[in-house]
Design a protein around this motif. Structure first.
Motif, PDB file in Angstrom:
ATOM      1  N   MET A 263       0.841  -1.165   0.000  1.00 46.46           N
ATOM      2  CA  MET A 263       0.000   0.000   0.000  1.00 46.46           C
ATOM      3  C   MET A 263       0.891   1.234   0.000  1.00 46.46           C
ATOM      4  SD  MET A 263      -2.999   0.997   2.741  1.00 46.46           S
ATOM      5  CE  MET A 263      -4.130  -0.166   2.030  1.00 46.46           C
ATOM      6  N   LYS A 264       0.528   2.227  -0.795  1.00 38.26           N
ATOM      7  CA  LYS A 264       1.259   3.491  -0.823  1.00 38.26           C
ATOM      8  C   LYS A 264       0.669   4.419   0.222  1.00 38.26           C
ATOM      9  CE  LYS A 264       2.791   3.492  -5.566  1.00 38.26           C
ATOM     10  NZ  LYS A 264       2.927   4.278  -6.780  1.00 38.26           N
ATOM     11  N   ALA A 265       1.538   4.894   1.116  1.00 30.34           N
ATOM     12  CA  ALA A 265       1.093   5.732   2.223  1.00 30.34           C
ATOM     13  C   ALA A 265       2.016   6.927   2.376  1.00 30.34           C
ATOM     14  CB  ALA A 265       1.057   4.924   3.514  1.00 30.34           C
ATOM     15  N   ILE A 266       1.506   7.924   3.077  1.00 28.24           N
ATOM     16  CA  ILE A 266       2.315   9.097   3.399  1.00 28.24           C
ATOM     17  C   ILE A 266       2.153   9.406   4.877  1.00 28.24           C
ATOM     18  CG2 ILE A 266       0.478  10.702   2.699  1.00 28.24           C
ATOM     19  CD1 ILE A 266       2.894  12.518   1.680  1.00 28.24           C
ATOM     20  N   ALA A 267       3.249   9.746   5.518  1.00 29.07           N
ATOM     21  CA  ALA A 267       3.261  10.075   6.944  1.00 29.07           C
ATOM     22  C   ALA A 267       3.772  11.502   7.093  1.00 29.07           C
ATOM     23  CB  ALA A 267       4.157   9.113   7.708  1.00 29.07           C
ATOM     24  N   TYR A 268       2.948  12.352   7.671  1.00 25.62           N
ATOM     25  CA  TYR A 268       3.325  13.738   7.954  1.00 25.62           C
ATOM     26  C   TYR A 268       3.644  13.898   9.428  1.00 25.62           C
ATOM     27  CZ  TYR A 268       1.215  15.352   3.521  1.00 25.62           C
ATOM     28  OH  TYR A 268       0.902  15.564   2.217  1.00 25.62           O
ATOM     29  N   ASN A 269       4.455  14.907   9.753  1.00 30.61           N
ATOM     30  CA  ASN A 269       4.697  15.348  11.124  1.00 30.61           C
ATOM     31  C   ASN A 269       5.169  14.212  12.026  1.00 30.61           C
ATOM     32  OD1 ASN A 269       4.836  17.106  13.283  1.00 30.61           O
ATOM     33  ND2 ASN A 269       2.648  17.129  13.669  1.00 30.61           N
ATOM     34  N   ILE A 270       6.157  13.494  11.554  1.00 26.88           N
ATOM     35  CA  ILE A 270       6.659  12.349  12.307  1.00 26.88           C
ATOM     36  C   ILE A 270       7.978  12.710  12.993  1.00 26.88           C
ATOM     37  CG2 ILE A 270       7.746  11.350  10.259  1.00 26.88           C
ATOM     38  CD1 ILE A 270       7.014   8.583  11.416  1.00 26.88           C
ATOM     39  N   LYS A 271       8.067  12.370  14.261  1.00 24.67           N
ATOM     40  CA  LYS A 271       9.271  12.638  15.044  1.00 24.67           C
ATOM     41  C   LYS A 271      10.319  11.570  14.726  1.00 24.67           C
ATOM     42  CE  LYS A 271       6.658  14.666  18.809  1.00 24.67           C
ATOM     43  NZ  LYS A 271       6.202  14.497  20.196  1.00 24.67           N
ATOM     44  N   PRO A 272      11.608  11.886  14.952  1.00 25.12           N
ATOM     45  CA  PRO A 272      12.674  10.927  14.619  1.00 25.12           C
ATOM     46  C   PRO A 272      12.503   9.548  15.266  1.00 25.12           C
ATOM     47  CG  PRO A 272      13.633  13.078  15.028  1.00 25.12           C
ATOM     48  CD  PRO A 272      12.165  13.186  15.378  1.00 25.12           C
ATOM     49  N   ASP A 273      12.107   9.482  16.553  1.00 25.73           N
ATOM     50  CA  ASP A 273      11.966   8.170  17.190  1.00 25.73           C
ATOM     51  C   ASP A 273      10.771   7.407  16.611  1.00 25.73           C
ATOM     52  OD1 ASP A 273      10.259  10.034  18.549  1.00 25.73           O
ATOM     53  OD2 ASP A 273      10.040   8.607  20.198  1.00 25.73           O
TER      54      ASP A 273
ATOM     55  N   GLN B 109       1.106  -1.082  15.607  1.00 19.22           N
ATOM     56  CA  GLN B 109      -0.341  -1.054  15.370  1.00 19.22           C
ATOM     57  C   GLN B 109      -0.676  -0.283  14.097  1.00 19.22           C
ATOM     58  OE1 GLN B 109      -2.975  -2.611  17.143  1.00 19.22           O
ATOM     59  NE2 GLN B 109      -4.035  -2.003  15.274  1.00 19.22           N
ATOM     60  N   VAL B 110       0.022   0.810  13.852  1.00 19.14           N
ATOM     61  CA  VAL B 110      -0.204   1.577  12.613  1.00 19.14           C
ATOM     62  C   VAL B 110       0.053   0.682  11.397  1.00 19.14           C
ATOM     63  CG1 VAL B 110       0.679   3.490  11.198  1.00 19.14           C
ATOM     64  CG2 VAL B 110       0.225   3.856  13.633  1.00 19.14           C
ATOM     65  N   ILE B 111       1.147  -0.062  11.413  1.00 23.24           N
ATOM     66  CA  ILE B 111       1.468  -0.963  10.294  1.00 23.24           C
ATOM     67  C   ILE B 111       0.463  -2.107  10.223  1.00 23.24           C
ATOM     68  CG2 ILE B 111       3.175  -2.572   9.363  1.00 23.24           C
ATOM     69  CD1 ILE B 111       3.797   0.463   8.938  1.00 23.24           C
ATOM     70  N   LYS B 112       0.041  -2.629  11.370  1.00 25.25           N
ATOM     71  CA  LYS B 112      -0.978  -3.686  11.377  1.00 25.25           C
ATOM     72  C   LYS B 112      -2.262  -3.182  10.725  1.00 25.25           C
ATOM     73  CE  LYS B 112      -3.593  -6.698  14.444  1.00 25.25           C
ATOM     74  NZ  LYS B 112      -3.912  -7.055  15.832  1.00 25.25           N
ATOM     75  N   ASN B 113      -2.635  -1.936  10.988  1.00 26.84           N
ATOM     76  CA  ASN B 113      -3.819  -1.355  10.361  1.00 26.84           C
ATOM     77  C   ASN B 113      -3.649  -1.310   8.839  1.00 26.84           C
ATOM     78  OD1 ASN B 113      -5.011  -1.022  12.874  1.00 26.84           O
ATOM     79  ND2 ASN B 113      -4.417   1.128  13.051  1.00 26.84           N
ATOM     80  N   LEU B 114      -2.485  -0.880   8.371  1.00 31.95           N
ATOM     81  CA  LEU B 114      -2.222  -0.874   6.922  1.00 31.95           C
ATOM     82  C   LEU B 114      -2.284  -2.283   6.346  1.00 31.95           C
ATOM     83  CD1 LEU B 114       0.732   1.655   6.432  1.00 31.95           C
ATOM     84  CD2 LEU B 114      -1.709   2.051   6.060  1.00 31.95           C
ATOM     85  N   ASP B 115      -1.703  -3.246   7.061  1.00 35.48           N
ATOM     86  CA  ASP B 115      -1.717  -4.642   6.609  1.00 35.48           C
ATOM     87  C   ASP B 115      -3.147  -5.135   6.418  1.00 35.48           C
ATOM     88  OD1 ASP B 115       1.079  -4.705   6.828  1.00 35.48           O
ATOM     89  OD2 ASP B 115       1.066  -5.815   8.720  1.00 35.48           O
ATOM     90  N   GLN B 116      -4.010  -4.854   7.404  1.00 35.61           N
ATOM     91  CA  GLN B 116      -5.400  -5.301   7.332  1.00 35.61           C
ATOM     92  C   GLN B 116      -6.120  -4.660   6.145  1.00 35.61           C
ATOM     93  OE1 GLN B 116      -5.138  -8.096   9.288  1.00 35.61           O
ATOM     94  NE2 GLN B 116      -7.222  -7.645   9.938  1.00 35.61           N
ATOM     95  N   TRP B 117      -5.948  -3.369   5.976  1.00 34.81           N
ATOM     96  CA  TRP B 117      -6.588  -2.680   4.854  1.00 34.81           C
ATOM     97  C   TRP B 117      -6.074  -3.209   3.524  1.00 34.81           C
ATOM     98  CZ3 TRP B 117      -5.788   2.665   7.469  1.00 34.81           C
ATOM     99  CH2 TRP B 117      -6.882   2.964   8.287  1.00 34.81           C
ATOM    100  N   ALA B 118      -4.768  -3.432   3.428  1.00 31.73           N
ATOM    101  CA  ALA B 118      -4.182  -3.944   2.184  1.00 31.73           C
ATOM    102  C   ALA B 118      -4.741  -5.320   1.844  1.00 31.73           C
ATOM    103  CB  ALA B 118      -2.660  -3.996   2.302  1.00 31.73           C
ATOM    104  N   ALA B 119      -5.110  -6.086   2.865  1.00 29.06           N
ATOM    105  CA  ALA B 119      -5.683  -7.418   2.661  1.00 29.06           C
ATOM    106  C   ALA B 119      -7.202  -7.362   2.474  1.00 29.06           C
ATOM    107  CB  ALA B 119      -5.337  -8.320   3.850  1.00 29.06           C
ATOM    108  N   GLY B 120      -7.769  -6.142   2.478  1.00 31.40           N
ATOM    109  CA  GLY B 120      -9.207  -5.992   2.298  1.00 31.40           C
ATOM    110  C   GLY B 120     -10.016  -6.330   3.534  1.00 31.40           C
ATOM    111  N   LYS B 121      -9.378  -6.258   4.699  1.00 35.44           N
ATOM    112  CA  LYS B 121     -10.041  -6.633   5.956  1.00 35.44           C
ATOM    113  C   LYS B 121     -10.289  -5.416   6.838  1.00 35.44           C
ATOM    114  CE  LYS B 121      -7.850 -11.168   6.041  1.00 35.44           C
ATOM    115  NZ  LYS B 121      -6.944 -12.041   6.790  1.00 35.44           N
ATOM    116  N   CYS B 122     -11.197  -5.594   7.785  1.00 35.87           N
ATOM    117  CA  CYS B 122     -11.458  -4.592   8.802  1.00 35.87           C
ATOM    118  C   CYS B 122     -10.286  -4.588   9.792  1.00 35.87           C
ATOM    119  CB  CYS B 122     -12.764  -4.927   9.531  1.00 35.87           C
ATOM    120  SG  CYS B 122     -13.185  -3.757  10.848  1.00 35.87           S
TER     121      CYS B 122
END
Length: 141
Positions: free
Chosen positions: A1-11, A111-124
């Protein structure tokens, strides 16, 4: 999935990259999401929101016009997002449920990546779902 992350701190960036492990094509931008930086989301499917960037109805409509279908916030709170506007735009929204350790950056990024994984798989995304309409599957996975 192509995503963009704004306002992210170094850690957060470090843990997001490790959690992603090259699964998703994520563009990382240190700037906040504003009318001036909105165009960077062109061609992306998902927006990753960090540090409670405000997403008004107008901003959500702008993101939708650029192709954004999903919004994942790195917090448990959603009061910085206009969920009604996202629902009307047909966007899916996810957060980091309170069950995760909010102080643990690693757990939040996983959890953020898990959410992307679920969406990419067409799941809730289950308990992380903040959508304004019922998903095809139950929210209490």
């Amino acid at each position: 999935m192509k995503a963009i992350a704004y306002n992210i701190k170094p850690d957060e960036k470090e843990w997001l990259v490790l959690a992603n492990y090259k699964k998703h094509d994520i563009t990382i931008i240190a700037n906040s999401l504003t009318a001036d930086t909105l165009s960077f989301a062109t061609g992306k499917e998902a927006l990753l929101v960090f540090n409670n960037d405000e997403l008004s109805g107008n901003m959500i409509l702008g993101l939708r016009s650029l192709g954004i279908k999903y919004i994942a916030t790195s917090s448990s709170q959603t009061d910085h997002l206009d969920l009604n506007a996202a629902g009307l735009a047909g966007m899916k929204v996810a957060n980091v449920p309170l069950t995760a350790n909010q102080a643990d950056t690693k757990a939040r990024m996983e959890q953020v990546i898990k959410n992307l994984d679920q969406w990419a798989a067409g799941k809730c995304v289950g308990k992380a779902c903040c959508c304004q309409s019922e998903c095809a599957t139950t929210k209490k996975l």
